[in-house]
Design a protein around this motif. Structure first.
Motif, PDB file in Angstrom:
ATOM      1  N   LEU A  66      11.024  41.614  18.293  1.00 45.13           N
ATOM      2  CA  LEU A  66      12.434  42.282  18.306  1.00 45.13           C
ATOM      3  C   LEU A  66      12.625  43.023  19.803  1.00 45.13           C
ATOM      4  CD1 LEU A  66      13.054  42.880  14.584  1.00 45.13           C
ATOM      5  CD2 LEU A  66      13.952  40.954  15.968  1.00 45.13           C
ATOM      6  N   GLY A  67      11.517  43.849  20.069  1.00 38.54           N
ATOM      7  CA  GLY A  67      11.706  44.782  20.970  1.00 38.54           C
ATOM      8  C   GLY A  67      11.959  46.140  20.416  1.00 38.54           C
ATOM      9  N   ALA A  68      11.192  46.939  20.569  1.00 33.97           N
ATOM     10  CA  ALA A  68      11.377  48.285  19.720  1.00 33.97           C
ATOM     11  C   ALA A  68      12.838  49.016  19.866  1.00 33.97           C
ATOM     12  CB  ALA A  68      10.335  49.281  20.131  1.00 33.97           C
ATOM     13  N   ASP A  69      13.143  48.736  21.164  1.00 28.46           N
ATOM     14  CA  ASP A  69      14.586  49.123  21.699  1.00 28.46           C
ATOM     15  C   ASP A  69      15.693  48.479  20.811  1.00 28.46           C
ATOM     16  OD1 ASP A  69      13.607  50.456  23.392  1.00 28.46           O
ATOM     17  OD2 ASP A  69      14.077  49.273  25.187  1.00 28.46           O
ATOM     18  N   ASN A  70      15.546  47.563  20.040  1.00 27.94           N
ATOM     19  CA  ASN A  70      16.602  47.149  19.269  1.00 27.94           C
ATOM     20  C   ASN A  70      16.331  47.456  17.787  1.00 27.94           C
ATOM     21  OD1 ASN A  70      17.755  45.629  21.246  1.00 27.94           O
ATOM     22  ND2 ASN A  70      16.053  44.175  21.366  1.00 27.94           N
ATOM     23  N   VAL A  71      15.212  47.953  17.194  1.00 27.36           N
ATOM     24  CA  VAL A  71      14.873  47.964  15.894  1.00 27.36           C
ATOM     25  C   VAL A  71      15.394  49.410  15.273  1.00 27.36           C
ATOM     26  CG1 VAL A  71      13.371  47.740  14.045  1.00 27.36           C
ATOM     27  CG2 VAL A  71      13.036  46.545  16.067  1.00 27.36           C
ATOM     28  N   SER A  72      16.298  49.639  14.534  1.00 26.21           N
ATOM     29  CA  SER A  72      16.488  50.752  13.833  1.00 26.21           C
ATOM     30  C   SER A  72      15.919  51.387  12.767  1.00 26.21           C
ATOM     31  CB  SER A  72      18.135  50.614  13.430  1.00 26.21           C
ATOM     32  OG  SER A  72      18.610  51.713  12.451  1.00 26.21           O
ATOM     33  N   ALA A  73      15.217  50.269  11.835  1.00 22.98           N
ATOM     34  CA  ALA A  73      14.692  50.951  10.574  1.00 22.98           C
ATOM     35  C   ALA A  73      13.940  49.900  10.063  1.00 22.98           C
ATOM     36  CB  ALA A  73      15.713  51.612   9.710  1.00 22.98           C
ATOM     37  N   PHE A  74      12.888  50.284   9.214  1.00 24.39           N
ATOM     38  CA  PHE A  74      12.155  49.385   8.191  1.00 24.39           C
ATOM     39  C   PHE A  74      12.560  49.928   6.757  1.00 24.39           C
ATOM     40  CE2 PHE A  74       8.236  48.579   5.754  1.00 24.39           C
ATOM     41  CZ  PHE A  74       8.533  47.155   5.508  1.00 24.39           C
ATOM     42  N   MET A  75      13.106  48.897   6.059  1.00 25.64           N
ATOM     43  CA  MET A  75      13.431  49.312   4.720  1.00 25.64           C
ATOM     44  C   MET A  75      12.685  48.299   3.673  1.00 25.64           C
ATOM     45  SD  MET A  75      16.891  49.079   2.282  1.00 25.64           S
ATOM     46  CE  MET A  75      17.979  49.599   3.944  1.00 25.64           C
ATOM     47  N   ALA A  76      12.027  49.161   2.667  1.00 25.13           N
ATOM     48  CA  ALA A  76      11.391  48.398   1.754  1.00 25.13           C
ATOM     49  C   ALA A  76      11.169  49.426   0.381  1.00 25.13           C
ATOM     50  CB  ALA A  76       9.899  48.057   2.100  1.00 25.13           C
ATOM     51  N   THR A  77      10.542  48.754  -0.613  1.00 25.67           N
ATOM     52  CA  THR A  77      10.461  49.375  -1.733  1.00 25.67           C
ATOM     53  C   THR A  77       9.125  49.868  -1.972  1.00 25.67           C
ATOM     54  OG1 THR A  77      10.216  47.299  -2.808  1.00 25.67           O
ATOM     55  CG2 THR A  77      12.136  48.301  -3.380  1.00 25.67           C
ATOM     56  N   PRO A  78       8.810  50.843  -2.624  1.00 26.49           N
ATOM     57  CA  PRO A  78       7.165  51.261  -2.457  1.00 26.49           C
ATOM     58  C   PRO A  78       6.291  50.561  -3.306  1.00 26.49           C
ATOM     59  CG  PRO A  78       8.581  53.269  -3.239  1.00 26.49           C
ATOM     60  CD  PRO A  78       9.506  51.886  -3.011  1.00 26.49           C
ATOM     61  N   VAL A  79       6.823  49.970  -4.008  1.00 24.44           N
ATOM     62  CA  VAL A  79       5.863  48.720  -4.658  1.00 24.44           C
ATOM     63  C   VAL A  79       6.395  47.324  -4.369  1.00 24.44           C
ATOM     64  CG1 VAL A  79       5.393  50.251  -6.538  1.00 24.44           C
ATOM     65  CG2 VAL A  79       7.073  48.889  -7.091  1.00 24.44           C
ATOM     66  N   GLY A  80       5.611  46.505  -4.692  1.00 17.79           N
ATOM     67  CA  GLY A  80       6.068  45.151  -4.154  1.00 17.79           C
ATOM     68  C   GLY A  80       7.406  44.607  -4.721  1.00 17.79           C
ATOM     69  N   ALA A  81       7.923  43.480  -4.139  1.00 18.84           N
ATOM     70  CA  ALA A  81       9.407  43.082  -4.356  1.00 18.84           C
ATOM     71  C   ALA A  81       9.254  41.588  -4.731  1.00 18.84           C
ATOM     72  CB  ALA A  81      10.285  43.437  -3.411  1.00 18.84           C
ATOM     73  N   GLY A  82      10.204  40.984  -5.190  1.00 22.63           N
ATOM     74  CA  GLY A  82      10.342  39.647  -5.553  1.00 22.63           C
ATOM     75  C   GLY A  82       9.121  39.245  -6.483  1.00 22.63           C
ATOM     76  N   LYS A  83       8.621  38.051  -5.961  1.00 29.83           N
ATOM     77  CA  LYS A  83       7.365  37.266  -6.671  1.00 29.83           C
ATOM     78  C   LYS A  83       6.325  38.414  -6.888  1.00 29.83           C
ATOM     79  CE  LYS A  83       5.317  35.227  -2.708  1.00 29.83           C
ATOM     80  NZ  LYS A  83       3.869  34.743  -2.322  1.00 29.83           N
ATOM     81  N   ASP A  84       6.368  39.360  -5.990  1.00 28.88           N
ATOM     82  CA  ASP A  84       4.959  40.340  -6.258  1.00 28.88           C
ATOM     83  C   ASP A  84       5.632  41.802  -6.756  1.00 28.88           C
ATOM     84  OD1 ASP A  84       3.444  38.590  -4.926  1.00 28.88           O
ATOM     85  OD2 ASP A  84       3.634  39.216  -3.049  1.00 28.88           O
ATOM     86  N   TYR A  85       6.508  41.480  -7.479  1.00 29.14           N
ATOM     87  CA  TYR A  85       7.334  42.707  -7.833  1.00 29.14           C
ATOM     88  C   TYR A  85       6.491  43.607  -8.883  1.00 29.14           C
ATOM     89  CZ  TYR A  85      11.421  45.554  -9.281  1.00 29.14           C
ATOM     90  OH  TYR A  85      12.240  46.534  -9.184  1.00 29.14           O
ATOM     91  N   GLY A  86       6.323  44.809  -8.322  1.00 30.44           N
ATOM     92  CA  GLY A  86       5.574  45.693  -9.041  1.00 30.44           C
ATOM     93  C   GLY A  86       4.129  45.928  -8.434  1.00 30.44           C
TER      94      GLY A  86
END
Ligand SMILES: Cc1ncc(COP(=O)(O)O)c(C=O)c1O
Length: 462
Positions: free
Chosen positions: A210-230
């Motif tokens: 993406l180019g670091a100049d275009n990236v604002s943030a990384f958002m995630a849950t501390p534990v897995g999400a979706g099919k790997d929930y938890g």
């Protein structure tokens, strides 16, 4: 005819009369009458253990008189303040959150729930970059299969196919990577810590694309999400993610809507890793679902430009609602006074042991994941083949119906609209009871769950 249709199990709620006036109807022909501690009661007098703690958010028991009294007291004084006037419960709550959160996560924007808190975090990150001379930084990288709420900004960052596709043309261009992957995906001979680092490097790769100049943030849950929930990532995953974010001036936003305020046996799941995000998003457990409440809390570094003239372009009518703040303060008092974070760690460890011994061996239980009082069980037809019953069999509805009969209430009904992605992998069933649950109550819960899984296994093919 399914057992559910014969009346042997609770039926679905008919959409008639006033029940048909609601845009989204209830699943079962049961009406809630009252809730106390870990128990829910219907109008017929049946009692259910609230296995999922409402929608994964009950951090204390239901109807705690200390909280009910605090709500009553504040409602008797004043129930609303415009931003023109100081709102003491709001200031007290923000101060309390600063005391509980790690590092310099000291300044909080209060809203009405998780989705709003996610939107708030995305906007704070963007304005922070503009104010600090990086106006191109706008993209928020999310993880495939994650869930961050139902508003358009939250849907853009989240990666769950089932609830995104209808809105695709309206979503913003948020790139996605995979969350930390399962230990079972780890190649032979690679250590868990090395695997955690490898998984985290997907973030760096995406930043390069993406180019670091275009990236604002990384958002995630501390534990897995979706099919790997938890799924609980190894230490190296979050340490490496933190390093990558620092290297490229990408803000780390931790979505602790589910895990925050004790759920995993620490005040915040990121505390297990001693990794401090730039922005922490919380909701659910913060007020134990007694009142709609959400929060986006930022570190001193992120807050700085906003103390020097940057005006945060945001606002909701109910940000910092005084009744909500008084309620939340009372909930946090109960969590602290009753030692519920510690209870979550201890009783949670006991719960995981029992689930592993009694529930995991069953044919339909593909996996068990989680930490503290966050336990995710994955329900499939057969764990050897990872086959799942066809959606027409309404497997999750049947499961819930049997569970009700056995005195258990789950947060599975929501899998209706989320079914497409969930069905290909099994249904994640949330064992996330109120954090005040005792060992004896866990024994009772697991006993009833054992019966429920056996009955589901027998009835699903009929
Ligand atoms: C991880 C996560 N983030 C955000 C949200 C959205 O919260 P809300 O439903 O309060 O808008 C949820 C809701 O389940 C969630 O699980």
């Amino acid at each position: 005819m399914t057992p559910h249709e014969t009346g042997a199990l609770p039926g679905q709620k008919p959409a008639e009369g006033k029940w048909g006036r609601m845009f989204s109807n209830h699943t079962f022909d049961l009406t809630m009458a009252k809730a106390e501690g870990i128990y829910l009661y219907d109008t017929a007098g049946n009692r259910y253990i609230d296995v999922s703690g409402g929608a994964l958010g009950a951090s204390i028991g239901w109807s705690d008189p200390r909280v009910v009294e605090a709500m009553r007291e504040q409602a008797g004084k004043f129930t609303y303040v415009t931003p023109a006037m100081a709102n003491e419960p709001r200031a007290d709550l923000c101060e309390r959150i600063a005391r509980l959160m790690p590092g310099t996560l000291n300044t909080t924007y209060l809203v009405s729930g998780g989705s709003e808190a996610v939107e708030t975090a995305i906007k704070i990150a963007r304005q922070y970059h503009i104010a600090t001379g990086n106006p191109r930084k706008n993209k928020v990288i999310g993880t495939w299969d994650s869930y961050h709420g139902m508003t358009l900004g939250a849907l853009s960052v989240a990666g769950g196919a089932g609830y995104r596709h209808a809105f695709d043309p309206m979503l913003n261009d948020s790139p996605h990577i995979r969350h930390c992957r399962r230990p079972t995906d780890r190649p032979l001979g690679v250590s868990e810590e090395a695997w955690g680092r490898t998984c985290a490097l997907e973030l760096e790769e995406m930043i390069h694309y993406l180019g670091a100049d275009n990236v604002s943030a990384f958002m995630a849950t501390p534990v897995g999400a979706g099919k790997d929930y938890g799924l609980v990532p190894p230490q190296s995953y979050w340490t490496t993610v933190r390093e990558i974010c620092d290297r490229y001036n990408v803000l780390l936003i931790s979505d602790e809507v589910v895990t925050g305020f004790g759920r995993t046996g620490a005040w915040f799941a990121m505390n297990h890793y001693a990794v401090i995000p730039d922005i922490m998003v919380t909701a659910k457990g913060i007020s134990s679902l007694y009142f709609p409440m959400g929060a986006a809390t930022v570190s001193d570094k992120i807050n700085e430009p906003f103390t020097k003239g940057t005006y945060f372009i945001h606002g909701h009518t109910h940000m910092g609602n005084p009744v909500g703040c008084a309620t939340t303060l009372a909930v946090l008092d109960v969590i602290e006074q009753d030692g519920l974070v510690q209870n979550s760690a201890e009783v949670g460890a006991y719960l995981h042991t029992l689930l592993r011994e009694r529930i995991l061996p069953h044919r339909p239980i593909a996996d068990l994941r989680g930490k503290g009082l966050l336990a995710i069980r994955e329900l499939v037809r057969d764990k050897e083949t990872l086959e799942f019953p066809p959606p027409e069999a309404e497997p999750e509805v049947l499961f819930q119906a049997i569970a009700y009969k056995n005195g258990l209430s789950f947060y599975t009904a929501l899998y209706g609209p989320r079914r497409p992605s969930a069905m290909k992998r099994g249904v994640a069933i949330f064992i996330t009871p109120p954090l005040c649950i005792t060992r004896a109550q866990v024994d009772d819960l697991v006993e009833r769950l054992d019966r429920t899984v056996r009955e589901w296994d027998r009835l699903i093919d009929q």
